[in-house]
Write an enzyme that holds these catalytic residues in place. Sequence first.
Site, PDB file in Angstrom:
ATOM      1  N   GLU A  99       0.813  -1.219   0.000  1.00  0.00           N
ATOM      2  CA  GLU A  99       0.000   0.000   0.000  1.00  0.00           C
ATOM      3  C   GLU A  99       0.850   1.275   0.000  1.00  0.00           C
ATOM      4  O   GLU A  99       1.965   1.305   0.525  1.00  0.00           O
ATOM      5  CB  GLU A  99      -0.919  -0.001   1.223  1.00  0.00           C
ATOM      6  CG  GLU A  99      -1.931  -1.148   1.155  1.00  0.00           C
ATOM      7  CD  GLU A  99      -3.062  -0.995   2.148  1.00  0.00           C
ATOM      8  OE1 GLU A  99      -4.227  -1.048   1.704  1.00  0.00           O
ATOM      9  OE2 GLU A  99      -2.815  -0.843   3.358  1.00  0.00           O
TER      10      GLU A  99
ATOM     11  N   CYS B  18       3.435   8.577   1.093  1.00  0.00           N
ATOM     12  CA  CYS B  18       3.995   7.621   2.045  1.00  0.00           C
ATOM     13  C   CYS B  18       4.201   6.296   1.317  1.00  0.00           C
ATOM     14  O   CYS B  18       3.244   5.691   0.841  1.00  0.00           O
ATOM     15  CB  CYS B  18       3.031   7.484   3.219  1.00  0.00           C
ATOM     16  SG  CYS B  18       3.531   6.249   4.412  1.00  0.00           S
TER      17      CYS B  18
ATOM     18  N   CYS C 166       6.710  -7.213   6.783  1.00  0.00           N
ATOM     19  CA  CYS C 166       7.833  -6.688   7.567  1.00  0.00           C
ATOM     20  C   CYS C 166       8.402  -7.828   8.397  1.00  0.00           C
ATOM     21  O   CYS C 166       7.649  -8.677   8.865  1.00  0.00           O
ATOM     22  CB  CYS C 166       7.348  -5.556   8.491  1.00  0.00           C
ATOM     23  SG  CYS C 166       8.688  -4.635   9.284  1.00  0.00           S
TER      24      CYS C 166
ATOM     25  N   CYS D 207       6.518  -5.274  15.560  1.00  0.00           N
ATOM     26  CA  CYS D 207       6.120  -4.283  16.557  1.00  0.00           C
ATOM     27  C   CYS D 207       4.651  -4.557  16.903  1.00  0.00           C
ATOM     28  O   CYS D 207       3.825  -4.710  16.008  1.00  0.00           O
ATOM     29  CB  CYS D 207       6.322  -2.872  16.026  1.00  0.00           C
ATOM     30  SG  CYS D 207       8.003  -2.574  15.457  1.00  0.00           S
TER      31      CYS D 207
ATOM     32  N   CYS E   3       1.604  -2.467  15.512  1.00  0.00           N
ATOM     33  CA  CYS E   3       1.571  -2.148  14.083  1.00  0.00           C
ATOM     34  C   CYS E   3       0.902  -3.253  13.273  1.00  0.00           C
ATOM     35  O   CYS E   3       1.259  -4.425  13.392  1.00  0.00           O
ATOM     36  CB  CYS E   3       3.008  -1.922  13.596  1.00  0.00           C
ATOM     37  SG  CYS E   3       3.139  -1.674  11.821  1.00  0.00           S
TER      38      CYS E   3
ATOM     39  N   GLY F  53       6.947  -1.983   5.926  1.00  0.00           N
ATOM     40  CA  GLY F  53       8.316  -2.481   5.893  1.00  0.00           C
ATOM     41  C   GLY F  53       9.323  -1.577   6.571  1.00  0.00           C
ATOM     42  O   GLY F  53       9.024  -0.442   6.939  1.00  0.00           O
ATOM     43  N   GLU F  54      10.508  -2.115   6.762  1.00  0.00           N
ATOM     44  CA  GLU F  54      11.603  -1.391   7.398  1.00  0.00           C
ATOM     45  C   GLU F  54      12.592  -0.983   6.295  1.00  0.00           C
ATOM     46  O   GLU F  54      13.317  -1.819   5.772  1.00  0.00           O
ATOM     47  CB  GLU F  54      12.273  -2.288   8.450  1.00  0.00           C
ATOM     48  CG  GLU F  54      13.588  -1.777   8.983  1.00  0.00           C
ATOM     49  CD  GLU F  54      13.562  -0.323   9.452  1.00  0.00           C
ATOM     50  OE1 GLU F  54      12.773   0.032  10.338  1.00  0.00           O
ATOM     51  OE2 GLU F  54      14.351   0.484   8.891  1.00  0.00           O
TER      52      GLU F  54
ATOM     53  N   SER G  67      11.906   6.787   7.774  1.00  0.00           N
ATOM     54  CA  SER G  67      11.619   6.379   9.143  1.00  0.00           C
ATOM     55  C   SER G  67      12.171   4.989   9.401  1.00  0.00           C
ATOM     56  O   SER G  67      11.974   4.071   8.604  1.00  0.00           O
ATOM     57  CB  SER G  67      10.103   6.391   9.371  1.00  0.00           C
ATOM     58  OG  SER G  67       9.800   5.879  10.655  1.00  0.00           O
TER      59      SER G  67
ATOM     60  N   SER H 192      11.438   5.641  15.061  1.00  0.00           N
ATOM     61  CA  SER H 192      10.272   5.147  15.795  1.00  0.00           C
ATOM     62  C   SER H 192      10.729   4.753  17.184  1.00  0.00           C
ATOM     63  O   SER H 192      11.241   3.658  17.392  1.00  0.00           O
ATOM     64  CB  SER H 192       9.674   3.930  15.076  1.00  0.00           C
ATOM     65  OG  SER H 192       9.174   4.325  13.818  1.00  0.00           O
ATOM     66  N   LEU H 193      10.568   5.666  18.113  1.00  0.00           N
ATOM     67  CA  LEU H 193      11.097   5.445  19.467  1.00  0.00           C
ATOM     68  C   LEU H 193      10.092   4.690  20.332  1.00  0.00           C
ATOM     69  O   LEU H 193      10.341   3.572  20.763  1.00  0.00           O
ATOM     70  CB  LEU H 193      11.460   6.798  20.084  1.00  0.00           C
ATOM     71  CG  LEU H 193      12.255   6.727  21.379  1.00  0.00           C
ATOM     72  CD1 LEU H 193      13.618   6.114  21.155  1.00  0.00           C
ATOM     73  CD2 LEU H 193      12.405   8.129  21.983  1.00  0.00           C
ATOM     74  N   HIS H 194       8.973   5.318  20.601  1.00  0.00           N
ATOM     75  CA  HIS H 194       7.796   4.677  21.199  1.00  0.00           C
ATOM     76  C   HIS H 194       7.925   4.222  22.651  1.00  0.00           C
ATOM     77  O   HIS H 194       6.930   3.834  23.259  1.00  0.00           O
ATOM     78  CB  HIS H 194       7.302   3.494  20.362  1.00  0.00           C
ATOM     79  CG  HIS H 194       7.021   3.847  18.938  1.00  0.00           C
ATOM     80  ND1 HIS H 194       6.537   5.064  18.533  1.00  0.00           N
ATOM     81  CD2 HIS H 194       7.146   3.120  17.797  1.00  0.00           C
ATOM     82  CE1 HIS H 194       6.385   5.077  17.214  1.00  0.00           C
ATOM     83  NE2 HIS H 194       6.761   3.917  16.748  1.00  0.00           N
TER      84      HIS H 194
ATOM     85  N   ASN I 125      -3.420   4.285  16.355  1.00  0.00           N
ATOM     86  CA  ASN I 125      -4.476   3.991  15.381  1.00  0.00           C
ATOM     87  C   ASN I 125      -4.882   2.529  15.505  1.00  0.00           C
ATOM     88  O   ASN I 125      -4.038   1.647  15.347  1.00  0.00           O
ATOM     89  CB  ASN I 125      -3.985   4.265  13.955  1.00  0.00           C
ATOM     90  CG  ASN I 125      -3.764   5.748  13.719  1.00  0.00           C
ATOM     91  OD1 ASN I 125      -4.646   6.569  13.977  1.00  0.00           O
ATOM     92  ND2 ASN I 125      -2.577   6.113  13.260  1.00  0.00           N
TER      93      ASN I 125
ATOM     94  N   CYS J  68      -1.056   5.890  10.091  1.00  0.00           N
ATOM     95  CA  CYS J  68       0.194   5.231  10.510  1.00  0.00           C
ATOM     96  C   CYS J  68      -0.100   3.885  11.145  1.00  0.00           C
ATOM     97  O   CYS J  68      -0.914   3.780  12.047  1.00  0.00           O
ATOM     98  CB  CYS J  68       0.906   6.051  11.591  1.00  0.00           C
ATOM     99  SG  CYS J  68       1.399   7.664  11.087  1.00  0.00           S
TER     100      CYS J  68
HETATM  101  N1  SAH Z   1       9.204   0.449   9.619  1.00  0.00           N
HETATM  102  C1  SAH Z   1       9.507   1.829   9.727  1.00  0.00           C
HETATM  103  C2  SAH Z   1       8.654   2.660   8.805  1.00  0.00           C
HETATM  104  C3  SAH Z   1       7.182   2.647   9.126  1.00  0.00           C
HETATM  105  S1  SAH Z   1       6.743   4.251   9.616  1.00  0.00           S
HETATM  106  C4  SAH Z   1       9.336   2.258  11.160  1.00  0.00           C
HETATM  107  O1  SAH Z   1       8.816   1.493  11.941  1.00  0.00           O
HETATM  108  O2  SAH Z   1       9.777   3.354  11.484  1.00  0.00           O
HETATM  109  C5  SAH Z   1       5.184   4.053  10.341  1.00  0.00           C
HETATM  110  C6  SAH Z   1       5.139   4.740  11.679  1.00  0.00           C
HETATM  111  O3  SAH Z   1       3.854   4.493  12.284  1.00  0.00           O
HETATM  112  C7  SAH Z   1       6.189   4.189  12.641  1.00  0.00           C
HETATM  113  O4  SAH Z   1       6.643   5.193  13.488  1.00  0.00           O
HETATM  114  C8  SAH Z   1       5.357   3.200  13.405  1.00  0.00           C
HETATM  115  O5  SAH Z   1       5.960   2.855  14.603  1.00  0.00           O
HETATM  116  C9  SAH Z   1       4.061   3.936  13.569  1.00  0.00           C
HETATM  117  N2  SAH Z   1       2.934   3.050  13.887  1.00  0.00           N
HETATM  118  C10 SAH Z   1       2.867   1.710  13.730  1.00  0.00           C
HETATM  119  N3  SAH Z   1       1.666   1.243  14.137  1.00  0.00           N
HETATM  120  C11 SAH Z   1       0.965   2.316  14.568  1.00  0.00           C
HETATM  121  C12 SAH Z   1      -0.356   2.480  15.089  1.00  0.00           C
HETATM  122  N4  SAH Z   1      -1.168   1.447  15.201  1.00  0.00           N
HETATM  123  N5  SAH Z   1      -0.763   3.722  15.400  1.00  0.00           N
HETATM  124  C13 SAH Z   1       0.067   4.783  15.220  1.00  0.00           C
HETATM  125  N6  SAH Z   1       1.316   4.689  14.728  1.00  0.00           N
HETATM  126  C14 SAH Z   1       1.764   3.473  14.409  1.00  0.00           C
HETATM  127 FE1  SF4 Z   2       7.667  -3.018  10.655  1.00  0.00          FE
HETATM  128 FE2  SF4 Z   2       7.725  -0.372  11.206  1.00  0.00          FE
HETATM  129 FE3  SF4 Z   2       5.482  -1.789  11.576  1.00  0.00          FE
HETATM  130 FE4  SF4 Z   2       7.577  -2.163  13.197  1.00  0.00          FE
HETATM  131  S1  SF4 Z   2       6.362  -0.269  12.977  1.00  0.00           S
HETATM  132  S2  SF4 Z   2       6.302  -3.794  12.264  1.00  0.00           S
HETATM  133  S3  SF4 Z   2       9.272  -1.913  11.785  1.00  0.00           S
HETATM  134  S4  SF4 Z   2       6.484  -1.409   9.636  1.00  0.00           S
END
Ligand code: SAH
Ligand code: SF4
Length: 361
Positions: free
Chosen positions: A93, A108, A115, A119, A122, A171-172, A203, A225-227, A302, A345
């Site tokens: 997508e 985007c 992936c 996480c 996600c 994906g990463e 990212s 993506s710190l979180h 989300n 996201c």
């Molecule tokens: N794989 C890379 C690129 C994806 S960017 C990465 O993880 O950075 C997508 C962004 O959305 C990342 O910061 C991811 O952590 C965040 N994300 C993933 N799931 C989410 C969710 N359910 N709600 C909000 N943000 C989310």
């Molecule tokens: Fe992959 Fe990024 Fe989603 Fe983590 S947040 S599963 S690295 S796409």
Amino acid sequence: MDPVKNLIGLSRQELTDEMAAIGEKPFRAKQLWHWMYNRGETDFARMSSIAKVMQARLEEQYVVARPKASRELQSMDGTRKWLFSFGDGNEAETVYIPDIDEERGAVCISSQVGCTLTCRFCHTGTQRLVRNLTAAEIIGQFMAARDSYSEWPTPDDGGRQLSNIVMMGMGEPLYNFDSVATALKIAMDGDGIGISRRRITLSTSGVVPMMARCGEELGVNLAVSLHAVTDEIRDRIMPINKKYPLAELMQACRDYPGASNARRITFEYVMLKGVNDSAADARALVALLKGLPAKVNLIPFNPWPGAEFECPAVAEIKRFSDIVQDAGYSAPIRSPRGRDIFAACGQLRSESKREPRPADA
Ligand code: SAH
Ligand code: SF4
């Protein structure tokens, strides 16, 4: 020679070499580059600066192909999402997020089908990695999006709806660096698509050993993506942290080439109720960022079917944001875009599955 080789996705050098292999001079590659990436032309017969005989010869051996949209959705807020299908039927997508009130926006882009990382918050992470996307498929997503908005020939910077690129789809990207790098170099080339590196953000979930190369070779903006602010929580919600823990990640950020107060690193922080959203977390975040040219993006979680997390109340997110901002860091709360079409996201996913290997079958 492969009768239907796609010319999209070759680096400038590769395109020049390809032309040399059929006995053509470098200027042929230059012409083609302009037609493909400035004009967006896909039909050799309409490349009017190329002689008819040569057009026919190119047509025999090559195509200028884009991924095909197998589904296209438009959100109430203007966000648009495409499900693109690639040559082998795999799908990923792509999303276009227009800025509210402004004639610009970010595309985007996905770097992988699925992936490898899992996480927990996600949706993409629930889909196993099927495969890396090629450079052609990565830049092709952007070009197909531009087709939808008829944004060819390349408009001047400032006059574009599709003004920015964010490598934030499925994906990463740093696990598919070579193809991502080739695609982004094509995007940045001033004779073609011409998107400045300042308008591109990559990212990463924190692939520490690849971060320096990303800065040196591409010089694009970095988002991390710190979180979570402790290894204990980050290990739990982002398994990559076990491989590259916080101290190493923050050091790689300190060392990121080109980061400065004018070009700060974005730290993405998804707000998960009761997991990482306390005032103590906010204060620990400030401590972690000390001395770094940083800004924070607070992303309300989300939801997606089967997710085990909830989004905190607005007041909680606001409290978190205030603590970070009072410490001098910008920390806007992102308004979710395209949630109604699952384009926000972390909501992207496709149905593609990895073919079982013969041994598994
Ligand atoms: N794989 C890379 C690129 C994806 S960017 C990465 O993880 O950075 C997508 C962004 O959305 C990342 O910061 C991811 O952590 C965040 N994300 C993933 N799931 C989410 C969710 N359910 N709600 C909000 N943000 C989310
Ligand atoms: Fe992959 Fe990024 Fe989603 Fe983590 S947040 S599963 S690295 S796409």
